[in-house]
Motif scaffolding. Structure first.
Motif, PDB file in Angstrom:
ATOM      1  N   ALA A  29       1.012  -1.165   0.019  1.00 17.01           N
ATOM      2  CA  ALA A  29       0.015   0.091   0.221  1.00 17.01           C
ATOM      3  C   ALA A  29       0.913   1.272  -0.068  1.00 17.01           C
ATOM      4  CB  ALA A  29      -1.011   0.084   1.163  1.00 17.01           C
ATOM      5  N   THR A  80     -17.455  -2.274  -1.911  1.00 16.54           N
ATOM      6  CA  THR A  80     -18.460  -3.324  -1.944  1.00 16.54           C
ATOM      7  C   THR A  80     -19.798  -2.551  -1.713  1.00 16.54           C
ATOM      8  OG1 THR A  80     -16.874  -5.013  -0.918  1.00 16.54           O
ATOM      9  CG2 THR A  80     -19.476  -5.531  -0.848  1.00 16.54           C
ATOM     10  N   ASP A 174     -18.030  -2.810 -12.733  1.00 19.10           N
ATOM     11  CA  ASP A 174     -16.941  -2.837 -11.509  1.00 19.10           C
ATOM     12  C   ASP A 174     -15.788  -2.457 -11.956  1.00 19.10           C
ATOM     13  OD1 ASP A 174     -15.385  -3.830  -9.525  1.00 19.10           O
ATOM     14  OD2 ASP A 174     -16.608  -5.359  -8.748  1.00 19.10           O
ATOM     15  N   HIS A 177     -10.692  -2.158 -10.029  1.00 14.39           N
ATOM     16  CA  HIS A 177      -9.153  -2.170 -10.490  1.00 14.39           C
ATOM     17  C   HIS A 177      -8.753  -1.073 -11.183  1.00 14.39           C
ATOM     18  CE1 HIS A 177      -9.605  -6.891 -10.017  1.00 14.39           C
ATOM     19  NE2 HIS A 177      -9.906  -6.302  -8.962  1.00 14.39           N
ATOM     20  N   SER A 198     -12.818   1.219  -6.263  1.00 18.08           N
ATOM     21  CA  SER A 198     -12.460   0.659  -4.778  1.00 18.08           C
ATOM     22  C   SER A 198     -11.285   1.465  -4.187  1.00 18.08           C
ATOM     23  CB  SER A 198     -12.186  -0.660  -4.660  1.00 18.08           C
ATOM     24  OG  SER A 198     -11.296  -0.834  -3.478  1.00 18.08           O
ATOM     25  N   ARG A 330      -0.160 -13.994  -5.778  1.00 18.19           N
ATOM     26  CA  ARG A 330      -1.498 -14.492  -5.402  1.00 18.19           C
ATOM     27  C   ARG A 330      -2.224 -15.077  -6.682  1.00 18.19           C
ATOM     28  NH1 ARG A 330      -3.048 -12.241  -0.496  1.00 18.19           N
ATOM     29  NH2 ARG A 330      -5.011 -13.000  -1.149  1.00 18.19           N
ATOM     30  N   TYR A 332      -5.132 -14.550  -8.049  1.00 21.10           N
ATOM     31  CA  TYR A 332      -6.413 -13.997  -8.179  1.00 21.10           C
ATOM     32  C   TYR A 332      -6.867 -14.446  -9.540  1.00 21.10           C
ATOM     33  CZ  TYR A 332      -5.175 -10.687  -4.533  1.00 21.10           C
ATOM     34  OH  TYR A 332      -4.672 -10.115  -3.386  1.00 21.10           O
TER      35      TYR A 332
HETATM   36  N1  T4K Z   1     -14.734  -5.708  -6.854  1.00 25.77           N
HETATM   37  C1  T4K Z   1     -13.622  -6.228  -7.104  1.00 25.77           C
HETATM   38  C2  T4K Z   1     -13.402  -6.578  -8.680  1.00 25.77           C
HETATM   39  C3  T4K Z   1     -12.685  -6.306  -6.325  1.00 25.77           C
HETATM   40  O1  T4K Z   1     -11.315  -6.875  -6.762  1.00 25.77           O
HETATM   41  C4  T4K Z   1     -12.794  -5.865  -5.086  1.00 25.77           C
HETATM   42  C5  T4K Z   1     -11.745  -5.761  -4.106  1.00 25.77           C
HETATM   43  C6  T4K Z   1     -14.099  -5.301  -4.809  1.00 25.77           C
HETATM   44  C7  T4K Z   1     -14.764  -5.241  -5.696  1.00 25.77           C
HETATM   45  C8  T4K Z   1     -14.437  -4.882  -3.289  1.00 25.77           C
HETATM   46  O2  T4K Z   1     -13.813  -3.596  -3.247  1.00 25.77           O
HETATM   47  P1  T4K Z   1     -13.506  -3.050  -1.590  1.00 25.77           P
HETATM   48  O3  T4K Z   1     -14.793  -3.459  -0.868  1.00 25.77           O
HETATM   49  O4  T4K Z   1     -12.499  -4.180  -0.856  1.00 25.77           O
HETATM   50  O5  T4K Z   1     -13.207  -1.861  -1.447  1.00 25.77           O
HETATM   51  C9  T4K Z   1      -7.792  -7.597  -1.627  1.00 25.77           C
HETATM   52  C10 T4K Z   1      -8.511  -6.286  -1.125  1.00 25.77           C
HETATM   53  O6  T4K Z   1      -9.016  -6.371   0.249  1.00 25.77           O
HETATM   54  C11 T4K Z   1      -9.608  -6.099  -1.970  1.00 25.77           C
HETATM   55  O7  T4K Z   1     -10.096  -4.719  -1.722  1.00 25.77           O
HETATM   56  C12 T4K Z   1      -9.607  -6.298  -3.484  1.00 25.77           C
HETATM   57  N2  T4K Z   1     -10.612  -6.254  -4.298  1.00 25.77           N
HETATM   58  C13 T4K Z   1      -8.715  -7.614  -3.588  1.00 25.77           C
HETATM   59  C14 T4K Z   1      -8.370  -8.153  -5.002  1.00 25.77           C
HETATM   60  O8  T4K Z   1      -7.659  -7.755  -2.901  1.00 25.77           O
HETATM   61  P2  T4K Z   1      -6.932  -9.708  -0.123  1.00 25.77           P
HETATM   62  O9  T4K Z   1      -7.728 -10.588   0.674  1.00 25.77           O
HETATM   63  O10 T4K Z   1      -6.316 -10.428  -1.269  1.00 25.77           O
HETATM   64  O11 T4K Z   1      -5.964  -8.595   0.606  1.00 25.77           O
HETATM   65  P3  T4K Z   1      -5.006  -9.114   1.586  1.00 25.77           P
HETATM   66  O12 T4K Z   1      -5.134  -8.840   2.703  1.00 25.77           O
HETATM   67  O13 T4K Z   1      -4.268 -10.435   1.184  1.00 25.77           O
HETATM   68  O14 T4K Z   1      -3.771  -8.120   0.824  1.00 25.77           O
HETATM   69  C15 T4K Z   1      -3.002  -8.177  -0.494  1.00 25.77           C
HETATM   70  C16 T4K Z   1      -1.720  -7.815  -0.239  1.00 25.77           C
HETATM   71  O15 T4K Z   1      -1.902  -6.290  -0.054  1.00 25.77           O
HETATM   72  C17 T4K Z   1      -0.785  -7.964   1.023  1.00 25.77           C
HETATM   73  O16 T4K Z   1      -0.125  -9.136   1.009  1.00 25.77           O
HETATM   74  C18 T4K Z   1      -0.134  -6.867   1.149  1.00 25.77           C
HETATM   75  C19 T4K Z   1      -0.802  -5.680   0.879  1.00 25.77           C
HETATM   76  N3  T4K Z   1      -1.327  -4.930   1.582  1.00 25.77           N
HETATM   77  C20 T4K Z   1      -2.624  -5.367   2.212  1.00 25.77           C
HETATM   78  C21 T4K Z   1      -3.301  -4.387   3.267  1.00 25.77           C
HETATM   79  C22 T4K Z   1      -4.314  -4.842   3.769  1.00 25.77           C
HETATM   80  C23 T4K Z   1      -0.606  -3.751   2.158  1.00 25.77           C
HETATM   81  O17 T4K Z   1       0.509  -3.311   1.664  1.00 25.77           O
HETATM   82  N4  T4K Z   1      -1.369  -2.947   3.156  1.00 25.77           N
HETATM   83  C24 T4K Z   1      -2.545  -3.304   3.505  1.00 25.77           C
HETATM   84  O18 T4K Z   1      -3.090  -2.655   4.530  1.00 25.77           O
HETATM   85  O19 T4K Z   1      -8.090  -8.767  -1.007  1.00 25.77           O
END
Ligand code: T4K
Length: 400
Positions: A29, A80, A174, A177, A198, A330, A332
């Motif tokens: 981030a 979301t 959506d 990204h 987002s 990852r 995805y």
């Molecule tokens: N529609 C689409 C197509 C989306 O991809 C998303 C969200 C949404 C809707 C919904 O939007 P939001 O309601 O989230 O605003 C992450 C995100 O949490 C998610 O927002 C995102 N898509 C998705 C693609 O990725 P995770 O579960 O893979 O995140 P996480 O915690 O494993 O983080 C990934 C990496 O990011 C970490 O390894 C390191 C980095 N990171 C993460 C966080 C939380 C940071 O550097 N700082 C941080 O604070 O879902």
């Protein structure tokens, strides 16, 4: 992050030194300039106004609207809830055609608002909703399309918008990204009825948690403003059903402090993406997503498709081998949304109907991409991939 091995190396899984001493994540981030953030924080703390569409959120809405060339920007507490509100604001009923190759939030938003998701296969090269297949999915109960600009790659917007017009459907993109993406000289938010971005910490521009609905019709902005604030229209008037979808002033303060950093980050990522392509595109078994022509990208992430025949290993085997290198790639979007127990009984979730999405869910891998990774970091990730591929047989035996 320091180098621990040279260009010709033994994969860490086979006893070599890992490419990185510490784990390198798929993204990192952005953190704001302290002085800028403090300025914005002082505004919030000084005013003692923390939420309920205060001046900092209003300024963020104006700045994002300008930056993204949108008619309006309605800020929300996350992407979301913004998606849910976008669907409710269009007063929809029935079925929504969408992609299974997305983050769960896309499909949950449909279901959460009482609508029925109908899965449709994606294009094998762009990885986005296939308009021809979408047309086959449209039936008497279809009210909308919810395509995703996956990994920031614009959908075939002309074909989808034409389909929506021809069949009297609404379109919500959506664009989680796709912050800042432009397509054929136009901001991505100009397509469809509404677009949702987002501002989650993992996105190229963020407010820690946050999101927004972008659109053009001022009456729609008014509906969204009611929906995110309990339906409250005034001190003595509550109009219909609403939720609490407000972005706080503290989150908006972070956003205002980060907005100036987004362009530089995008530029840095563009350079790193070029480097990845130079290093990996000649490697048999590694393919890149086909990006829509005439697109100004935001380089939100770096996704590759691993063809096990050409690469000698499956995506999952490569993923395991990279973990040993401290490269946290990852998968995805695996599993697909259509595989979720909540949706897998839907007729449209039948894997036979979604062959491309299933293939991509087995093959796509997102590699680390963020400005601070630097060219040297990309080089080391690529060296690790080359070494793993060169030792495919032994790696396969080690992971099974
Ligand atoms: N529609 C689409 C197509 C989306 O991809 C998303 C969200 C949404 C809707 C919904 O939007 P939001 O309601 O989230 O605003 C992450 C995100 O949490 C998610 O927002 C995102 N898509 C998705 C693609 O990725 P995770 O579960 O893979 O995140 P996480 O915690 O494993 O983080 C990934 C990496 O990011 C970490 O390894 C390191 C980095 N990171 C993460 C966080 C939380 C940071 O550097 N700082 C941080 O604070 O879902």
């Amino acid at each position: 992050m320091s180098a621990v091995s040279g260009p010709t190396r033994t994969p860490a899984l086979l006893g070599g030194k890992p490419a990185f001493e510490d784990p390198v994540t798929v993204t990192r981030a952005l953190s704001p300039d302290r002085a800028l953030f403090e300025q914005q924080l002082d505004r919030v703390l000084g005013a003692r106004w923390f939420t309920n569409h205060g001046p900092v959120v209003q300024e963020l809405e104006a700045r994002v609207r300008e930056r993204l060339g949108a008619g309006f920007c309605a800020a929300f507490c996350n992407g979301t809830v913004a998606l849910q509100a976008a669907l409710v604001s269009l007063d929809l009923e029935g079925e929504v055609v969408t992609t299974p190759f997305t983050f769960p939030a896309t499909v949950h938003a449909i279901r959460w608002t009482g609508l029925v998701p109908v899965f449709c296969d994606v294009d094998p090269e762009t990885w986005n909703l296939d308009p021809a297949r979408a047309a086959e999915r449209v039936g008497g109960r279809t009210c909308a399309l919810l395509p995703v600009h996956v990994f920031g790659n614009p959908c075939d917007v002309d074909a989808l918008d034409a389909l929506a017009r021809a069949r009297g459907l609404r379109t919500v993109y959506d664009a989680a990204h796709a912050f800042g993406v432009r397509h054929r000289g136009r901001p991505i938010a100009e397509f469809g009825d509404l677009s949702v971005v987002s501002f989650h910490a993992t996105k190229i521009f963020h407010t820690a948690e946050g999101g927004a609905v972008l659109g053009r019709d001022p009456a729609c902005y008014e509906r969204l403003a009611l929906l995110r604030n309990f339906g409250i229209a005034g001190e003595e008037e509550v109009r219909g059903i609403g939720s609490n979808g407000k972005l706080s002033e503290l989150h908006a303060a972070l956003g205002l402090a980060l907005l100036p950093a987004e362009a530089e980050e995008r530029l840095a990522r563009a350079g790193l993406t070029r480097r990845y392509r130079e290093r990996l595109s000649e490697l048999e078994g590694v393919c890149f997503q086909r990006i829509a022509p005439d697109t100004e990208r935001n380089h939100y992430n770096l996704a590759v498709e691993i063809d096990p025949e050409g690469f000698g290993l499956t995506r999952d085997e490569l993923h395991r081998a990279l973990r040993a290198e401290n490269v946290v790639a990852r998968k995805y979007f695996h599993p697909l949304c259509s595989e979720n127990p909540a949706y897998r009984e839907l007729p449209s979730a039948d894997p036979a109907e979604l062959p491309n999405a299933h293939r991509l869910a087995r093959r796509v891998l997102c590699l680390p991409l963020f400005g601070e990774l630097g060219e040297e970091g990309v080089e080391r990730v690529c060296e690790a991939i080359v070494a793993i591929r060169a030792n495919a047989g032994a790696v396969r035996r080690a992971v099974c």
